[in-house]
Design a protein around this motif. Structure first.
Motif, PDB file in Angstrom:
ATOM      1  N   SER A 148       0.836  -1.214   0.000  1.00 41.99           N
ATOM      2  CA  SER A 148       0.000   0.000   0.000  1.00 41.99           C
ATOM      3  C   SER A 148       0.865   1.255   0.000  1.00 41.99           C
ATOM      4  CB  SER A 148      -0.932   0.015   1.212  1.00 41.99           C
ATOM      5  OG  SER A 148      -1.871  -1.019   1.135  1.00 41.99           O
ATOM      6  N   HIS A 149       1.919   1.231   0.787  1.00 45.13           N
ATOM      7  CA  HIS A 149       2.812   2.390   0.836  1.00 45.13           C
ATOM      8  C   HIS A 149       3.536   2.582  -0.497  1.00 45.13           C
ATOM      9  CE1 HIS A 149       5.455   5.459   2.300  1.00 45.13           C
ATOM     10  NE2 HIS A 149       6.486   4.756   1.887  1.00 45.13           N
ATOM     11  N   LEU A 150       4.020   1.505  -1.063  1.00 46.11           N
ATOM     12  CA  LEU A 150       4.726   1.619  -2.343  1.00 46.11           C
ATOM     13  C   LEU A 150       3.794   2.093  -3.452  1.00 46.11           C
ATOM     14  CD1 LEU A 150       6.900  -1.588  -2.148  1.00 46.11           C
ATOM     15  CD2 LEU A 150       7.741   0.787  -2.193  1.00 46.11           C
ATOM     16  N   ASP A 151       2.536   1.694  -3.387  1.00 46.01           N
ATOM     17  CA  ASP A 151       1.566   2.054  -4.421  1.00 46.01           C
ATOM     18  C   ASP A 151       0.832   3.328  -4.022  1.00 46.01           C
ATOM     19  OD1 ASP A 151       0.047   1.999  -6.674  1.00 46.01           O
ATOM     20  OD2 ASP A 151      -1.341   0.489  -5.941  1.00 46.01           O
ATOM     21  N   SER A 152       1.604   4.412  -3.895  1.00 49.09           N
ATOM     22  CA  SER A 152       0.981   5.664  -3.468  1.00 49.09           C
ATOM     23  C   SER A 152       1.679   6.866  -4.110  1.00 49.09           C
ATOM     24  CB  SER A 152       1.054   5.796  -1.943  1.00 49.09           C
ATOM     25  OG  SER A 152       2.393   5.996  -1.532  1.00 49.09           O
ATOM     26  N   ALA A 153       0.919   7.918  -4.234  1.00 45.79           N
ATOM     27  CA  ALA A 153       1.493   9.172  -4.731  1.00 45.79           C
ATOM     28  C   ALA A 153       2.555   9.680  -3.765  1.00 45.79           C
ATOM     29  CB  ALA A 153       0.396  10.211  -4.922  1.00 45.79           C
ATOM     30  N   ALA A 154       2.408   9.369  -2.478  1.00 48.02           N
ATOM     31  CA  ALA A 154       3.405   9.795  -1.491  1.00 48.02           C
ATOM     32  C   ALA A 154       4.769   9.176  -1.789  1.00 48.02           C
ATOM     33  CB  ALA A 154       2.945   9.420  -0.087  1.00 48.02           C
ATOM     34  N   THR A 155       4.788   7.923  -2.205  1.00 49.55           N
ATOM     35  CA  THR A 155       6.062   7.288  -2.575  1.00 49.55           C
ATOM     36  C   THR A 155       6.653   7.991  -3.790  1.00 49.55           C
ATOM     37  OG1 THR A 155       5.462   5.174  -1.617  1.00 49.55           O
ATOM     38  CG2 THR A 155       7.119   5.132  -3.367  1.00 49.55           C
ATOM     39  N   TRP A 156       5.808   8.291  -4.777  1.00 46.48           N
ATOM     40  CA  TRP A 156       6.298   8.993  -5.971  1.00 46.48           C
ATOM     41  C   TRP A 156       6.916  10.339  -5.567  1.00 46.48           C
ATOM     42  CZ3 TRP A 156       4.988  13.726  -8.041  1.00 46.48           C
ATOM     43  CH2 TRP A 156       5.568  14.018  -9.277  1.00 46.48           C
ATOM     44  N   VAL A 157       6.227  11.094  -4.718  1.00 44.53           N
ATOM     45  CA  VAL A 157       6.734  12.398  -4.284  1.00 44.53           C
ATOM     46  C   VAL A 157       8.049  12.248  -3.534  1.00 44.53           C
ATOM     47  CG1 VAL A 157       6.304  14.369  -2.743  1.00 44.53           C
ATOM     48  CG2 VAL A 157       4.499  13.574  -4.272  1.00 44.53           C
ATOM     49  N   THR A 158       8.129  11.269  -2.649  1.00 43.26           N
ATOM     50  CA  THR A 158       9.365  11.049  -1.892  1.00 43.26           C
ATOM     51  C   THR A 158      10.526  10.743  -2.821  1.00 43.26           C
ATOM     52  OG1 THR A 158       8.142  10.271   0.032  1.00 43.26           O
ATOM     53  CG2 THR A 158      10.464   9.635  -0.114  1.00 43.26           C
ATOM     54  N   PHE A 159      10.320   9.844  -3.757  1.00 39.82           N
ATOM     55  CA  PHE A 159      11.397   9.505  -4.704  1.00 39.82           C
ATOM     56  C   PHE A 159      11.794  10.716  -5.539  1.00 39.82           C
ATOM     57  CE2 PHE A 159      10.425   4.651  -5.085  1.00 39.82           C
ATOM     58  CZ  PHE A 159      10.865   4.459  -3.797  1.00 39.82           C
ATOM     59  N   ARG A 160      10.809  11.515  -5.925  1.00 34.80           N
ATOM     60  CA  ARG A 160      11.070  12.691  -6.764  1.00 34.80           C
ATOM     61  C   ARG A 160      11.773  13.783  -5.953  1.00 34.80           C
ATOM     62  NH1 ARG A 160      11.612  13.517 -11.739  1.00 34.80           N
ATOM     63  NH2 ARG A 160       9.632  12.670 -12.337  1.00 34.80           N
ATOM     64  N   ARG A 161      11.183  14.167  -4.819  1.00 31.49           N
ATOM     65  CA  ARG A 161      11.713  15.285  -4.027  1.00 31.49           C
ATOM     66  C   ARG A 161      12.973  14.930  -3.248  1.00 31.49           C
ATOM     67  NH1 ARG A 161       6.506  17.918  -0.978  1.00 31.49           N
ATOM     68  NH2 ARG A 161       5.601  18.924  -2.800  1.00 31.49           N
ATOM     69  N   GLU A 162      12.919  13.827  -2.526  1.00 31.34           N
ATOM     70  CA  GLU A 162      14.018  13.486  -1.625  1.00 31.34           C
ATOM     71  C   GLU A 162      15.241  12.931  -2.343  1.00 31.34           C
ATOM     72  OE1 GLU A 162      13.961  14.168   1.674  1.00 31.34           O
ATOM     73  OE2 GLU A 162      12.000  15.066   1.305  1.00 31.34           O
ATOM     74  N   PHE A 163      15.006  12.189  -3.408  1.00 29.77           N
ATOM     75  CA  PHE A 163      16.104  11.522  -4.087  1.00 29.77           C
ATOM     76  C   PHE A 163      16.385  12.068  -5.483  1.00 29.77           C
ATOM     77  CE2 PHE A 163      14.352   8.433  -1.057  1.00 29.77           C
ATOM     78  CZ  PHE A 163      15.477   8.258  -0.260  1.00 29.77           C
TER      79      PHE A 163
END
Length: 191
Positions: A148-163
């Motif tokens: 559920s966590h991996l399949d979320s817009a929050a994961t996309w944002v984290t990968f984009r912003r943080e990394f």
């Protein structure tokens, strides 16, 4: 992950309001959109927007749910082991509509009261029950939480912003992580 959601039915006016707000978010950003602008775009009176969504938070929550259910809707996976491909596709779709992905993610990450739960959770539970019924409650919960966590817009944002990852790297990383979660249960599949 799933094309079926538990999103409440909307009136035509409510759908027009949410669609107008989503369009404006993509054009000018969420901070610069007034109720007056939403009303004008939806072709209704400003008081009609307030009647349906009394506060900015109400409008934001409803719009985030609407975006997930309409813009980022997905086909149902037929196997728990298809989820990594669905996650890869979702990450690419978030990348195509970044402003809307941010709205969905920010709403969930802020923990805004009333934010909708993960839409795909019931589907994941059904797939696990059918394909890997031997999991104990803790293992089942761990798999559902991770996917559920991996399949979320929050994961996309984290990968984009943080990394600072690009579209392909985000899709690859999320799918790889989902595969790693599922590798731990592959030998437990019911035959």
């Amino acid at each position: 992950m799933t094309g079926s959601t538990d999103v409440p039915a909307l009136s035509g006016t409510q759908a027009a309001i949410l669609a107008a707000y989503a369009e404006l978010i993509e054009e000018v950003g969420s901070d610069d959109v007034s109720f007056r602008l939403v009303a004008r775009r939806a072709g209704i009176a400003e008081r009609t927007v307030f009647r349906n969504y009394p506060t900015r938070v109400d409008l934001l929550l409803a719009t985030a749910t609407w975006i997930e259910a309409t813009v980022f809707v997905r086909e149902e996976s037929h196997s728990i082991f298809d989820i990594p491909l669905a996650i890869r596709d979702a990450m690419q779709r978030y990348d195509e509509r970044p402003e809307l992905a941010h709205v969905v993610a920010e709403t969930a990450m802020r923990g805004v009261s009333g934010a909708a739960p993960a839409l795909g959770r019931p589907h994941l539970e059904r797939l696990l029950d059918a394909e890997v019924p031997s999991l104990d409650a803790a293992q089942r919960r761990a798999v559902i939480v991770a996917l559920s966590h991996l399949d979320s817009a929050a994961t996309w944002v984290t990968f984009r912003r943080e990394f600072g990852m690009d579209r392909r790297d985000i899709a690859d990383a999320a799918a790889w992580a989902a595969e790693a979660v599922l590798d731990s249960i592959r030998n437990r599949v019911a035959l």
